[in-house]
Design an enzyme around this catalytic site. Structure first.
Site, PDB file in Angstrom:
ATOM      1  N   GLY A 221       0.858  -0.909   0.034  1.00  0.00           N
ATOM      2  CA  GLY A 221      -0.022   0.022  -0.012  1.00  0.00           C
ATOM      3  C   GLY A 221       0.720   1.312  -0.019  1.00  0.00           C
ATOM      4  N   SER A 222       0.312   2.284   0.321  1.00  0.00           N
ATOM      5  CA  SER A 222       1.106   3.662   0.379  1.00  0.00           C
ATOM      6  C   SER A 222       2.048   3.773   1.416  1.00  0.00           C
ATOM      7  CB  SER A 222      -0.107   4.630   0.866  1.00  0.00           C
ATOM      8  OG  SER A 222      -0.346   4.804   1.797  1.00  0.00           O
ATOM      9  N   THR A 223       3.042   4.618   1.063  1.00  0.00           N
ATOM     10  CA  THR A 223       4.236   4.786   1.933  1.00  0.00           C
ATOM     11  C   THR A 223       3.814   5.400   3.330  1.00  0.00           C
ATOM     12  OG1 THR A 223       5.868   5.095   0.133  1.00  0.00           O
ATOM     13  CG2 THR A 223       6.455   5.998   2.232  1.00  0.00           C
ATOM     14  N   THR A 225       1.051   4.987   4.963  1.00  0.00           N
ATOM     15  CA  THR A 225       0.443   3.847   5.739  1.00  0.00           C
ATOM     16  C   THR A 225       1.607   2.726   6.204  1.00  0.00           C
ATOM     17  OG1 THR A 225      -1.669   3.914   4.602  1.00  0.00           O
ATOM     18  CG2 THR A 225      -1.186   2.047   5.813  1.00  0.00           C
ATOM     19  N   GLY A 226       2.381   2.529   5.425  1.00  0.00           N
ATOM     20  CA  GLY A 226       3.511   1.816   5.916  1.00  0.00           C
ATOM     21  C   GLY A 226       4.343   2.293   6.880  1.00  0.00           C
ATOM     22  N   GLU A 243       5.830  -3.480   0.930  1.00  0.00           N
ATOM     23  CA  GLU A 243       5.908  -2.832  -0.653  1.00  0.00           C
ATOM     24  C   GLU A 243       5.010  -1.988  -0.680  1.00  0.00           C
ATOM     25  OE1 GLU A 243       4.164  -2.264  -3.994  1.00  0.00           O
ATOM     26  OE2 GLU A 243       4.152  -4.582  -4.476  1.00  0.00           O
ATOM     27  N   CYS A 277       1.262  -0.665  -8.473  1.00  0.00           N
ATOM     28  CA  CYS A 277       2.350  -0.181  -7.840  1.00  0.00           C
ATOM     29  C   CYS A 277       3.569  -0.012  -8.696  1.00  0.00           C
ATOM     30  CB  CYS A 277       2.756  -0.887  -6.466  1.00  0.00           C
ATOM     31  SG  CYS A 277       1.540  -0.907  -5.110  1.00  0.00           S
TER      32      CYS A 277
END
Length: 469
Positions: A221-223, A225-226, A243, A277
């Site tokens: 997912g998004s950076t 949220t990561g 990822e 992505c």
């Protein structure tokens, strides 16, 4: 609206909180998904923890046999899964889309089952004998995206199960039905409680990331949220595979043949209507062949049909949700306002139902334009002119992400030389975004860390243990 299929009926809640999922192509109701809470998550984690030791004790061979049976089960339900996926996610049945994605689920299950992972002898000199073994972690939390909801779920589930772990899956709130249906099918061949789905919001995801009984989180997912998951996981020192966002660059060298590469360039950028992505999201083309590449790419793009996914003729679909539609629209308008040249698209039909944004190519655009610098995640590709390879490499490396990249040339050796200079987890030659269950995949810079697929992917789902003596 289509009538409910048996599989959709099987995953429809009979009680509790639910919400209706709508087809992004038509706005029609697809089905009802449960709305789980933290208590539901606690029950799923407890069941997984109870089922995991016996599963681990079966050994690799027995677990691989179960994964092969699960792959067969996916095959038996393939068309039903594909049609549900098309209606919920929006992607067409044909092309590299819904049927392709379901087929990939079977392929990755089989690959996880077939990949050999044996103890590795690291020293054996007559006095010391040391081996590395990989033991099960325990319970793995798998948090997936809405763009490839089934396939990426299997990327997480298959190696985790193969290595003896139990899995609790949290799907995207945009595409829970697809993942619920997939897990329903997989569980036809798996022990009860070993694999479950919890459909909830941010509070469920946050609890999963911090839960003391979860040994590893896999997230795509998004950076942003990561980064939140990294923070939430810190107190329990969880293992992580992340990822995250990508804004993949492609560099077309001056010796490339525009006609020969145009179709592969198109699909590198527009697979899944650009919602991937590791799609090609900014294309750097040498000034000597810039106009020819633009012309060839426009000709290919103009001929590719977009529409409702259940229409067998279409191979491009809508954006999955309005938030993503608005992002693409904003970025294309910023490019147009800057004076960039729109070669194709850029004018959505506002009277058409669904989140359809036309296939859009934008030329003569500055490298600092938002359409280049921000990840558009949709069917709009900026094409940037460059003069020297050094300039192209510098622009490709100029962002804080590095998931994938590509180099296009008639000389593979020259392409590989340029590829070695690009800061990305994977660099493809004369193709883009081609993933293979045998080949490790992961990002550089703020596109995440940890590897998936192949032997390295299996190792990442285990705890290394050295036996020395």
């Amino acid at each position: 609206m289509e009538t409910h299929t048996d599989l959709l009926t099987a995953i429809t809640p009979i009680s509790g909180n639910t919400r209706t999922l709508l087809d992004p192509a038509t706005g029609e109701a697809v089905g009802e998904a449960p709305v789980h809470d933290v208590e539901d998550l606690e029950r799923a984690v407890a069941a997984a923890a109870a089922a995991q030791p016996a599963w681990a004790a079966l050994g690799h061979e027995a677990r691989s046999e179960a994964l092969l049976k699960a792959a067969d089960a996916v095959g038996r339900s393939a068309e039903e899964l594909a049609r549900l996926l098309s209606r919920e996610q929006g992607k067409p049945l044909n092309g590299p889309n819904a049927r392709f994605e379901v087929g990939a689920c079977s392929a990755w299950l089989r690959a996880a089952a077939a990949t050999e992972l044996t103890a590795e002898t690291v020293v054996d000199d007559g006095e010391t004998h040391a081996e590395i073994h990989y033991r099960a972690i325990g319970v793995v939390g798998a948090i997936g995206p809405w763009n490839w909801p089934m396939m990426i779920a299997v990327w997480q589930i298959a190696p985790a199960l193969r290595m003896g772990n139990a899995v609790v899956v949290k799907p995207s709130e945009y595409t829970p039905l697809s993942v619920l249906a997939l897990v329903q099918v997989l569980n036809q061949e798996l022990p009860e409680g070993l694999l479950s789905v919890v459909c909830g919001g941010r509070e469920v995801g946050a609890r999963l990331a911090e839960h003391p009984a979860i040994g590893k989180i896999m997230f795509t997912g998004s950076t942003a949220t990561g980064k939140a998951i990294i923070k939430s996981s810190a107190d329990t020192v969880k293992r992580l595979t992340l990822e995250l966002g990508g804004n993949d660059a492609g560099i077309v060298l001056p010796d490339a043949d525009p006609q020969a590469i145009a179709e592969d360039l198109f699909w590198g950028a527009f697979i899944n209507t650009g919602q991937t992505c590791a799609a090609l999201k900014r294309l750097y083309v040498h000034e000597d062949i810039y106009d020819e590449v633009c012309e060839a790419l426009t000709a290919v793009a103009a001929a590719v049909p977009m529409g409702v996914g259940l229409d067998e003729a279409n191979v491009l679909g809508p954006l999955q949700n309005k938030q993503q539609y608005d992002i693409v629209s904003r970025l294309v308008e910023a490019a147009r306002d800057s004076g960039a040249r729109v070669l194709l698209g850029g004018n959505p039909d506002l009277e058409q139902p669904g989140y359809f944004y036309p296939t859009t190519l934008v030329a003569d655009i500055d490298n600092n334009n938002p359409l280049v610098a921000e990840e558009q995640f949709g069917p709009a590709l900026p094409i940037i002119r460059y003069s020297t390879v050094d300039e192209a490499v510098a622009m490709a490396n100029g962002l804080d992400v590095g998931l994938g990249a590509s180099v296009w040339s008639s000389d593979p050796a020259k392409a590989r030389s340029v590829a070695a200079r690009i800061q990305a987890g994977t660099v493809w030659i004369n193709k883009h975004g081609a993933v293979d269950p045998r080949i490790p995949f992961g990002g550089a810079k703020q596109s995440g860390y940890g590897l998936e697929f192949g032997i390295e992917g299996l190792k990442s789902l285990g705890v290394p243990q050295v036996i020395n003596g």
